[in-house]
Write an enzyme that holds these catalytic residues in place. Sequence first.
Site, PDB file in Angstrom:
ATOM      1  N   SER A 181       3.939   4.156   3.253  1.00  0.00           N
ATOM      2  CA  SER A 181       3.194   5.091   2.423  1.00  0.00           C
ATOM      3  C   SER A 181       3.515   6.502   2.882  1.00  0.00           C
ATOM      4  CB  SER A 181       1.695   4.820   2.579  1.00  0.00           C
ATOM      5  OG  SER A 181       0.948   6.003   2.376  1.00  0.00           O
ATOM      6  N   GLU A 236       5.204  -6.918  -5.783  1.00  0.00           N
ATOM      7  CA  GLU A 236       4.431  -6.236  -6.819  1.00  0.00           C
ATOM      8  C   GLU A 236       5.307  -5.894  -8.023  1.00  0.00           C
ATOM      9  OE1 GLU A 236       2.147  -2.944  -5.020  1.00  0.00           O
ATOM     10  OE2 GLU A 236       2.309  -4.106  -3.176  1.00  0.00           O
ATOM     11  N   HIS A 275      -9.756 -22.269  -6.979  1.00  0.00           N
ATOM     12  CA  HIS A 275     -10.685 -21.138  -7.179  1.00  0.00           C
ATOM     13  C   HIS A 275     -10.520 -20.088  -6.074  1.00  0.00           C
ATOM     14  CE1 HIS A 275     -12.890 -23.807 -10.012  1.00  0.00           C
ATOM     15  NE2 HIS A 275     -12.600 -24.728  -9.094  1.00  0.00           N
ATOM     16  N   LYS A 292       0.688   1.833   6.797  1.00  0.00           N
ATOM     17  CA  LYS A 292       0.955   0.923   5.689  1.00  0.00           C
ATOM     18  C   LYS A 292       2.332   0.282   5.718  1.00  0.00           C
ATOM     19  CE  LYS A 292      -1.168   1.078   2.023  1.00  0.00           C
ATOM     20  NZ  LYS A 292      -2.107   0.250   1.299  1.00  0.00           N
TER      21      LYS A 292
END
Length: 475
Positions: A278, A291, A157, A284
Site C-alpha cells: 500500500s 482480487e 455457510h 500491507k
Amino acid sequence: MSEQLWGGRFSKTTDEMINEFQASISFDKRMYHEDIAGSIAHASMLAKCGIISEQDKQDIVRGLRDILAKIEKGEFSFEVALEDIHMNIEKRLTEAIGEAGGRLHTARSRNDQVALDTHMYVRRQVVEVQRLILDLQKALVETAEKYSDVIMPGYTHLQRAQPILFAHHMLAYFSMLCRDYDRFSGAYERADIMPLGAGALAGTTFPIDREFVASQLAFDKIYMNSMDAVSDRDYIMEFLSAASLLMVHLSRLSEETVLWCSREFSFIELDDAHCTGSSMMPQKKNPDVSELVRGKTGRVMGHLMAMLATVKGLPLAYNKDLQEDKEGVFDAIDTVKFSLAVYAQLLRGMKVNREVMHRAVTEDFSNATDLADYLVKKGMPFRQAHAVSGQAVHSCIEQKKWLEDMTMDEFKKLSPLFEADVKEAILPETCVKNRNSLGGTSYEQVELQLELAKKTMHRQTEEIAGHESKQKKIE
Ligand code: ARG
C-alpha cells in the site's frame, strides 16, 4: 466512382467520421495470419478448379507471403480507410502484384471470409486456453501433493463444518477445471466447421471445391447451409460461455485465496513477488492478483451477455451488427489466458500454514458429526445420536472446552454407549480417514482422485498435442 474496393456504385467516398465508426481494422488486424492462410487456400482452390490460372495463383501466394512477412516485421501500415483486415490485405496485394490480386476475391465475399478468419482464430485460441487450463490443473495437483497430509476445516455457510484434507479442497477445483476443459472442447468442435464457399449468403456460381479448402485449413467439417455459415456466431457464444464459467470458477478460488491469506484466517501465505503493498499503510501485503481475477470475471460475463443480446433478433444472413462479435471475444481470450497463467504462478508460490490449519480443526467442534456417527455405529439411531452430540457440544461451550477435553465420566453420562475408543474416533485424522466413501475426503479417496487426475491430464495433453499438430500444417 469512389476509390474504395466496392466503389463502383458510389459517386462519393465514405465520410471520414462514418468510416471511422464502421471500420474494424483496429481490432480485426489480429486475424492477419488467418486471413492470409485462408486466402492462400482459397487461391489454391481457385487454380485447382480452373477458375484462375496457375500463374495468377503463384503471384497471389507470393504476394500474400510477402505481406505476411511485412506484418510480422511491423512494416505493414494498416489503413482505417480500408475498413478491415480483409480489404487492407487485398488492396496491398493488388498494388503489389497487379491484376492477379483482383482475381483473389472471385467466388468469395467478406461475409464468408470474416467467418472463416474468426473460426480459425477462435479454434486456435481454444487450444491455447486449454493448454493453460491444463497447466493450472497441474499446479493444483502439485499443491495437493505437496501438502497431502494437511487437514483443515471444510466449511458450509462459511462456518467450520467437518475436517477435510487440504488436498481434497484443491482437487475440487481440479474437477471444476476438467468440466471447463471439456466445455472448451465443445467450443472447439463448433469452431472447427468451415464456412468459406458460402459467398455473401447463397453460395457461388463458380465450380468451387469446398472440401479442398477445408482440408488445406485442417477443418473437420463444412457448413452445409450457406446462410447458416455466414450468420452463425454460436461458436463465439459457446467460447464466451465456457470462458464465463471458467472465470466464475477462478473467481471462487480467488475469493478463497483472499480469505485464506487474511490475518483472520492466516491459512496461507502468498509469495511476496505475487502481492503488492500500500502507498500509505506500510504493513500491507495485498492479494491483488486474486482480487483482479475475481474482478475480471464480471467483464468476461459481460462479453457473453453482449454477444447474446447482439445476435438475438438478428435476421439472416450477415448484418453489420455481427462485426461486434470480435472485440468481446478477443478481450475474453486475453483475459482468460492471462488469468489462468497468473493463477498457476500464484499457486506455485503459495505456502500453506499447517499449524494454523491444524489448530482450526483441533480447537473446534467440526468433529461433532463424527461423535454422532460413533454412537450410530454402536447401535443408536442417527437422529438420537445427533441430539446427544449436540448436547455434548452445548455443555463444552458452557465449560469453554472441546469435545476431546471431555472426561470418560462426562461421555458416559450422555450415553452408556460411549467407551474409551471415543477419544480416538473424534481426532481430526480419524474423522478424515473414516470418510472413505467414493469421492470422500479420506486419504485413500484423495489418493484415488490424484490417480484419476493424472490420467485425465494425460488424455488432455495428448488431445492438445493432436490439435496443435493438425493446425501446424496450415500455412
Ligand atoms: N469487418 C466485417 C466484420 O467484421 C467484415 C464483413 C463485412 N461484410 C460486409 N458485407 N460489410 O464483420
